[in-house]
Design an enzyme around this catalytic site. Structure first.
Site, PDB file in Angstrom:
ATOM      1  N   GLY A   1       0.838  -1.219   0.000  1.00  0.00           N
ATOM      2  CA  GLY A   1       0.000   0.000   0.000  1.00  0.00           C
ATOM      3  C   GLY A   1       0.860   1.250   0.000  1.00  0.00           C
TER       4      GLY A   1
ATOM      5  N   THR B   1       3.991   2.690   5.599  1.00  0.00           N
ATOM      6  CA  THR B   1       2.589   2.250   5.642  1.00  0.00           C
ATOM      7  C   THR B   1       1.834   3.148   6.600  1.00  0.00           C
ATOM      8  OG1 THR B   1       1.074   0.547   6.471  1.00  0.00           O
ATOM      9  CG2 THR B   1       3.322   0.424   7.272  1.00  0.00           C
TER      10      THR B   1
ATOM     11  N   ASP C   1       5.241  -4.879   6.064  1.00  0.00           N
ATOM     12  CA  ASP C   1       5.699  -6.213   6.475  1.00  0.00           C
ATOM     13  C   ASP C   1       5.863  -7.182   5.292  1.00  0.00           C
ATOM     14  OD1 ASP C   1       5.692  -8.317   8.911  1.00  0.00           O
ATOM     15  OD2 ASP C   1       4.502  -9.104   7.246  1.00  0.00           O
TER      16      ASP C   1
ATOM     17  N   ARG D   1       0.950  -5.190  -5.753  1.00  0.00           N
ATOM     18  CA  ARG D   1       1.007  -6.434  -4.981  1.00  0.00           C
ATOM     19  C   ARG D   1       1.231  -7.525  -6.022  1.00  0.00           C
ATOM     20  NH1 ARG D   1      -3.014  -3.609  -1.475  1.00  0.00           N
ATOM     21  NH2 ARG D   1      -1.832  -3.156   0.422  1.00  0.00           N
TER      22      ARG D   1
ATOM     23  N   ASP E   1       2.236  -0.378  11.786  1.00  0.00           N
ATOM     24  CA  ASP E   1       2.149  -1.751  12.304  1.00  0.00           C
ATOM     25  C   ASP E   1       3.434  -2.550  12.108  1.00  0.00           C
ATOM     26  OD1 ASP E   1       2.055  -1.954   9.572  1.00  0.00           O
ATOM     27  OD2 ASP E   1       0.405  -3.381   9.501  1.00  0.00           O
TER      28      ASP E   1
ATOM     29  N   ARG F   1      -5.949  -2.024   8.951  1.00  0.00           N
ATOM     30  CA  ARG F   1      -5.917  -3.484   8.800  1.00  0.00           C
ATOM     31  C   ARG F   1      -6.114  -4.162  10.161  1.00  0.00           C
ATOM     32  NH1 ARG F   1      -2.004  -6.234   4.340  1.00  0.00           N
ATOM     33  NH2 ARG F   1      -2.338  -4.206   3.420  1.00  0.00           N
TER      34      ARG F   1
ATOM     35  N   ASP G   1      -0.442   2.299   8.455  1.00  0.00           N
ATOM     36  CA  ASP G   1      -0.996   1.532   9.584  1.00  0.00           C
ATOM     37  C   ASP G   1      -0.172   1.601  10.870  1.00  0.00           C
ATOM     38  OD1 ASP G   1      -2.840   0.811   7.719  1.00  0.00           O
ATOM     39  OD2 ASP G   1      -2.227  -1.284   7.554  1.00  0.00           O
TER      40      ASP G   1
HETATM   41  P1  ADP Z   1       2.843  -4.483   2.653  1.00  0.00           P
HETATM   42  O1  ADP Z   1       4.271  -4.436   2.261  1.00  0.00           O
HETATM   43  O2  ADP Z   1       2.216  -3.129   2.691  1.00  0.00           O
HETATM   44  O3  ADP Z   1       2.620  -5.312   3.906  1.00  0.00           O
HETATM   45  P2  ADP Z   1       1.768  -6.721   1.095  1.00  0.00           P
HETATM   46  O4  ADP Z   1       1.605  -7.584   2.291  1.00  0.00           O
HETATM   47  O5  ADP Z   1       0.666  -6.649   0.117  1.00  0.00           O
HETATM   48  O6  ADP Z   1       2.056  -5.198   1.475  1.00  0.00           O
HETATM   49  O7  ADP Z   1       3.120  -7.193   0.380  1.00  0.00           O
HETATM   50  C1  ADP Z   1       3.583  -6.553  -0.806  1.00  0.00           C
HETATM   51  C2  ADP Z   1       4.214  -7.561  -1.721  1.00  0.00           C
HETATM   52  O8  ADP Z   1       5.359  -8.140  -1.088  1.00  0.00           O
HETATM   53  C3  ADP Z   1       3.347  -8.769  -2.071  1.00  0.00           C
HETATM   54  O9  ADP Z   1       2.451  -8.483  -3.118  1.00  0.00           O
HETATM   55  C4  ADP Z   1       4.390  -9.785  -2.506  1.00  0.00           C
HETATM   56  O10 ADP Z   1       4.840  -9.535  -3.819  1.00  0.00           O
HETATM   57  C5  ADP Z   1       5.539  -9.487  -1.553  1.00  0.00           C
HETATM   58  N1  ADP Z   1       5.477 -10.420  -0.415  1.00  0.00           N
HETATM   59  C6  ADP Z   1       4.607 -10.419   0.620  1.00  0.00           C
HETATM   60  N2  ADP Z   1       4.828 -11.443   1.465  1.00  0.00           N
HETATM   61  C7  ADP Z   1       5.867 -12.146   0.927  1.00  0.00           C
HETATM   62  C8  ADP Z   1       6.587 -13.330   1.317  1.00  0.00           C
HETATM   63  N3  ADP Z   1       6.265 -14.003   2.420  1.00  0.00           N
HETATM   64  N4  ADP Z   1       7.594 -13.726   0.511  1.00  0.00           N
HETATM   65  C9  ADP Z   1       7.944 -13.057  -0.606  1.00  0.00           C
HETATM   66  N5  ADP Z   1       7.294 -11.941  -1.017  1.00  0.00           N
HETATM   67  C10 ADP Z   1       6.288 -11.473  -0.269  1.00  0.00           C
HETATM   68  O1  F6P Z   2      -1.892  -1.249   4.704  1.00  0.00           O
HETATM   69  C1  F6P Z   2      -2.465  -0.032   4.333  1.00  0.00           C
HETATM   70  C2  F6P Z   2      -3.930  -0.202   4.091  1.00  0.00           C
HETATM   71  O2  F6P Z   2      -4.432   1.055   3.654  1.00  0.00           O
HETATM   72  C3  F6P Z   2      -4.738  -0.743   5.262  1.00  0.00           C
HETATM   73  O3  F6P Z   2      -5.012   0.248   6.215  1.00  0.00           O
HETATM   74  C4  F6P Z   2      -5.957  -1.291   4.552  1.00  0.00           C
HETATM   75  O4  F6P Z   2      -6.531  -2.333   5.276  1.00  0.00           O
HETATM   76  C5  F6P Z   2      -5.389  -1.784   3.249  1.00  0.00           C
HETATM   77  O5  F6P Z   2      -4.161  -1.125   3.039  1.00  0.00           O
HETATM   78  C6  F6P Z   2      -6.268  -1.542   2.053  1.00  0.00           C
HETATM   79  O6  F6P Z   2      -5.678  -2.150   0.956  1.00  0.00           O
HETATM   80  P1  F6P Z   2      -6.142  -1.927  -0.562  1.00  0.00           P
HETATM   81  O7  F6P Z   2      -5.360  -0.761  -1.070  1.00  0.00           O
HETATM   82  O8  F6P Z   2      -5.745  -3.183  -1.230  1.00  0.00           O
HETATM   83  O9  F6P Z   2      -7.601  -1.646  -0.567  1.00  0.00           O
END
Ligand code: ADP
Ligand code: F6P
Length: 319
Positions: free
Chosen positions: A11, A125, A103, A72, A129, A171, A127
C-alpha cells in the site's frame, strides 16, 4: 557499492516520495548511480527499471502517493519470481536495493537478501504496524487526514444532534483509530487490540446525552468489524439519530505532513548509508527519535503492544 536501486511496494503512504528523493540524492551525493524500479515487485520482475538523476525526484517531496508506483505481486512470492527479480537487477549491474513498504514487502526483501542480493527496508505504511520502529512513513499524515474529517463530521453532527460512527483504516492495527480518536476528541474508540462491550459504548453515549452533549463520535478501526454493524446496533438500542461514515482510501492520499517528510528523508538517507557500509537484510526505523537498524527477523518476530496509556487517556478525556 556503485549502483543501487529503490522501489515502493504494498500500500502506498504519504511520505514515500520524500524517502525516494532521499535515496536518490544521498546515493548520488555518495558517488553512486541510482535506479528506480517502477510498480513494485511486479515491475522488478518485468524489468521496469530506469536510471534516476537528482532532477528526476524534484517537485515530489510535497506529493502523496509514490512516483515509482506500487503493486502487490503473487509471482514474487515464489522462488522463481525472486530469481527473475535478481536476474533483472544483475542485468543492470545493480548491487543493492532499498525497499520502501510494509511487512509483506520486507518478507520479499528478506528473500532476496537470503539469496545473496543485499536489501534494506524502509517502513512505509499508514498503519503504523511494523515492530522495531516507533513510527512508519504515512502514519502521521493519515492521522491528520482523519482528524480533519472528524472535525468536519463534528460540525454536522452538532447541528443535527447526531451520533456518528466513523470507520478508519489500519488493517489489524488500531493506531490510526487511537491517535485520531484521542486527538479528534471522539467519545469512544474501538480497536482490535482491546476487547470492548457494546453496552459500555452505549452507556457512555447515553450518559453524554443526559449531560447535554450535542453529538457523539465513535471511531471504529476496520480490524474490529464494519462500522455499519455498530451503527445499526446503536440506532436500534438507543434510538439516537445515527449515521455511519467509512473514510476509506482518502486516508492514504494527500500531501505528507512535515513529520512524514522528515521521516522519509532521514530513513531514505540512512538506508543508502547502510548499503554503502555493506549492511543488508535489515530495516531502518526510529527508536527514541534516532535512526536504528534492525534485522528483518527481529522485525518479523517482534511484538507491537498497544499503547494502553493512550487508550485509557482517551477514555478519561472523553467523558
Ligand atoms: P505491505 O508491504 O504493505 O505489507 P503486502 O503484504 O501486500 O504489502 O506485500 C507486498 C508484496 O510483497 C506482495 O504483493 C508480494 O509480492 C511481496 N510479499 C509479501 N509477502 C511475501 C513473502 N512471504 N515472501 C515473498 N514476497 C512477499
Ligand atoms: O496497509 C495499508 C492499508 O491502507 C490498510 O489500512 C488497509 O486495510 C489496506 O491497506 C487496504 O488495501 P487496498 O489498497 O488493497 O484496498
Amino acid at each position: 557499492m556503485k549502483k543501487i536501486a529503490v522501489m515502493t511496494s504494498g500500500g502506498d503512504a504519504p511520505g514515500m516520495n520524500a524517502a525516494i528523493r532521499a535515496v536518490v540524492r544521498r546515493g548520488i551525493s555518495l558517488g553512486m548511480e541510482v535506479f528506480g524500479i517502477y510498480q513494485g515487485y511486479a515491475g522488478l520482475i518485468e524489468g521496469k527499471i530506469k536510471r534516476m538523476d537528482a532532477g528526476s525526484v524534484g517537485d515530489i517531496i510535497q506529493r502523496g502517493g509514490t512516483m515509482l508506483q506500487t503493486s502487490r505481486c503473487e509471482e514474487f512470492r515464489t522462488d522463481e519470481g525472486q530469481w527473475k527479480a535478481i536476474k533483472q537487477l544483475q542485468q543492470h549491474e545493480i548491487e543493492g536495493l532499498v525497499v520502501i513498504g510494509g511487512d509483506g514487502s520486507f518478507r520479499g526483501a528478506q528473500q532476496l537478501a537470503k539469496k545473496g542480493f543485499p536489501t534494506i527496508g524502509i517502513p512505509g505504511t499508514i498503519d503504523n504496524d511494523i515492530p522495531g520502529t516507533e513510527v512508519t512513513i504515512g502514519f502521521d499524515t493519515a492521522v491528520n487526514t482523519v482528524i480533519e474529517a472528524i472535525d468536519k463530521i463534528r460540525d454536522t453532527a452538532t447541528s443535527h444532534e447526531r451520533t456518528y460512527v466513523v470507520e478508519v483504516m489500519g488493517r489489524h492495527r488500531g493506531d490510526i483509530a487511537l491517535w485520531a480518536g484521542l486527538a479528534g476528541g471522539a467519545e469512544s474508540i474501538l480497536i482490535p487490540e482491546v476487547d470492548y462491550e457494546l453496552e459500555d459504548v452505549m452507556k457512555r453515549l447515553a450518559d453524554g446525552h443526559k449531560r447535554g452533549k450535542k453529538h457523539s463520535i465513535i471511531i471504529v478501526s476496520e480490524g474490529v468489524c464494519p462500522a455499519s454493524s455498530i451503527g445499526e446496533a446503536i440506532k436500534n438500542t438507543t434510538g439516537f439519530d445515527t449515521r455511519v461514515t467509512v473514510l476509506g482510501h482518502v486516508q492514504r492520499g494527500g500531501s505528507p505532513s512535515a513529520s512524514d517528510r522528515m521521516l522519509g528523508s532521514r530513513l531514505g538517507a540512512a538506508a543508502v548509508d547502510m548499503l554503502g557500509e555493506g549492511e543488508a537484510g535489515k530495516m531502518v526505523g526510529m527508536q527514541n527519535n534516532r535512526v536504528v537498524a534492525i534485522e528483518f527477523d527481529e522485525v518479523f518476530n517482534g511484538t507491537l503492544p498497544v499503547d494502553l496509556y493512550v487508550y485509557e487517556l482517551s477514555k478519561s478525556l472523553s467523558i
